[in-house]
Design an enzyme around this catalytic site. Structure first.
Site, mmCIF file in Angstrom:
data_model
loop_
_atom_site.group_PDB
_atom_site.id
_atom_site.type_symbol
_atom_site.label_atom_id
_atom_site.label_comp_id
_atom_site.label_asym_id
_atom_site.label_seq_id
_atom_site.Cartn_x
_atom_site.Cartn_y
_atom_site.Cartn_z
ATOM 1 N N LYS A 115 -0.898 1.494 22.402
ATOM 2 C CA LYS A 115 -1.602 2.317 21.419
ATOM 3 C C LYS A 115 -3.081 1.940 21.358
ATOM 4 O O LYS A 115 -3.944 2.819 21.224
ATOM 5 C CB LYS A 115 -0.972 2.173 20.035
ATOM 6 C CG LYS A 115 -1.663 3.083 19.020
ATOM 7 C CD LYS A 115 -1.081 3.029 17.635
ATOM 8 C CE LYS A 115 -1.836 3.980 16.706
ATOM 9 N NZ LYS A 115 -1.347 3.921 15.305
ATOM 10 N N VAL B 227 -0.213 6.026 5.578
ATOM 11 C CA VAL B 227 0.780 5.450 6.488
ATOM 12 C C VAL B 227 1.925 4.792 5.721
ATOM 13 O O VAL B 227 3.100 5.162 5.876
ATOM 14 C CB VAL B 227 0.128 4.432 7.448
ATOM 15 C CG1 VAL B 227 1.194 3.715 8.286
ATOM 16 C CG2 VAL B 227 -0.859 5.133 8.368
ATOM 17 N N GLY B 228 1.609 3.820 4.870
ATOM 18 C CA GLY B 228 2.647 3.127 4.119
ATOM 19 C C GLY B 228 3.406 4.048 3.192
ATOM 20 O O GLY B 228 4.630 3.964 3.066
ATOM 21 N N GLY C 101 0.818 -1.202 0.000
ATOM 22 C CA GLY C 101 0.000 0.000 0.000
ATOM 23 C C GLY C 101 0.854 1.255 0.000
ATOM 24 O O GLY C 101 1.978 1.263 0.525
ATOM 25 N N ALA C 102 0.326 2.302 -0.604
ATOM 26 C CA ALA C 102 1.045 3.583 -0.647
ATOM 27 C C ALA C 102 0.122 4.700 -0.190
ATOM 28 O O ALA C 102 0.064 5.771 -0.781
ATOM 29 C CB ALA C 102 1.560 3.849 -2.063
ATOM 30 N N GLY C 103 -0.601 4.414 0.887
ATOM 31 C CA GLY C 103 -1.530 5.382 1.436
ATOM 32 C C GLY C 103 -0.887 6.309 2.452
ATOM 33 O O GLY C 103 0.330 6.513 2.453
ATOM 34 N N ASN D 90 -3.824 -1.194 13.603
ATOM 35 C CA ASN D 90 -4.177 -0.956 15.002
ATOM 36 C C ASN D 90 -4.766 -2.219 15.612
ATOM 37 O O ASN D 90 -5.376 -3.033 14.924
ATOM 38 C CB ASN D 90 -5.188 0.185 15.116
ATOM 39 C CG ASN D 90 -4.566 1.530 14.782
ATOM 40 O OD1 ASN D 90 -3.389 1.762 15.050
ATOM 41 N ND2 ASN D 90 -5.346 2.417 14.196
#
Length: 251
Positions: free
Chosen positions: A184, A11-12, A7-9, A101
């Site tokens: 977290k 976060v990633g 993924g390249a969202g 999470n």
């Protein structure tokens, strides 16, 4: 080490982008539509720590290759499909670090992948994705914690520390990553509960002693539940650390 980011969202794309910026061997596994977009625009990050526009290697499930590290940054509801997508890119010592999470995803991962190859991971960042694909990082926090959950880890931690080095982002190897993940999870639970209850943001809650009293009571209750679920966790230690974590958050 060769790193494959799933993924390249928000976060990633952020953490993988920072590692690529630091000249690490980083490739992104994306859908064909996303690949076309990134090939046209580049991977763009807007951040108080510096803006970048980079063109990292991109692959889809139709490609082939093997990687030493998988950084899993998908949503929980995409987990099983993501596992099927990245498994062909693993060899018998590939490490998987999930940044989802919660805790439940670990059991799912270990049902498909040898337990010793599933590490723990957690990140603290506020980032969003614009419609045009630009990743916008808000605030100062951009930390990723990681570590083995099994003594029979297939790779030395020295190699991992060399991979996770960036002047623009904080990466930290942890001795008890399970505790960080629970921490977290507890923070999310407490913040979502108190902000919903008081219809207020974290800054407003922190400025109100009565609201903080409720938050602290909730911290104690959640820490107790965590210890019941995972007896290896110390509820008192979790409880004491939570106000410190909340104190790092901005209004």
């Amino acid at each position: 080490m060769k790193l494959l980011v799933i993924g390249a969202g928000a976060v990633g794309g952020y953490f993988g982008g920072r590692l690529f910026e630091a000249e690490k061997d980083v490739t992104f596994l994306v859908r064909e539509q996303k690949r076309q977009q990134l090939q046209e625009t580049g991977l763009i990050i807007e951040s108080p720590h510096g803006n970048i526009n980079i063109h990292p290697p991109l692959i889809t499930t139709e490609d082939s290759g093997k990687f030493d590290m998988i950084l899993l940054t998908t949503k929980a509801y995409h987990l099983e499909q993501a596992i099927q997508d990245f498994k062909p890119f693993m060899h018998d010592k590939t490490i998987v670090i999930p940044l989802l999470n919660g805790i439940a995803h670990l059991e799912t991962l270990e049902s498909y992948i040898p337990k010793e190859q599933v590490f723990g991971g957690v990140c603290f960042i506020e980032s969003t994705l614009k419609q045009d694909g630009t990743i916008v990082h808000h605030g100062d926090m951009h930390t990723m914690l990681y570590g083995p959950r099994n003594e029979q880890s297939p790779s030395s931690t020295d190699e991992l520390e060399q991979l996770f080095q960036s002047d623009k982002t904080t990466f930290a190897l942890r001795e008890n990553i399970d505790s960080d993940m629970w921490q977290k999870y507890m923070l999310i639970t407490v913040l979502s509960g108190t902000t919903t209850l008081f219809d207020a943001n974290i800054g407003q809650i922190k400025s109100s002693q009565s609201a903080m009293n409720v938050a602290e009571a909730l911290i104690t209750e959640v820490a107790t539940v965590i210890e019941r679920i995972d007896p290896s966790m110390d509820s008192e230690r979790l409880r004491k650390k939570s106000p410190e974590t909340m104190g790092q958050l901005k209004r």
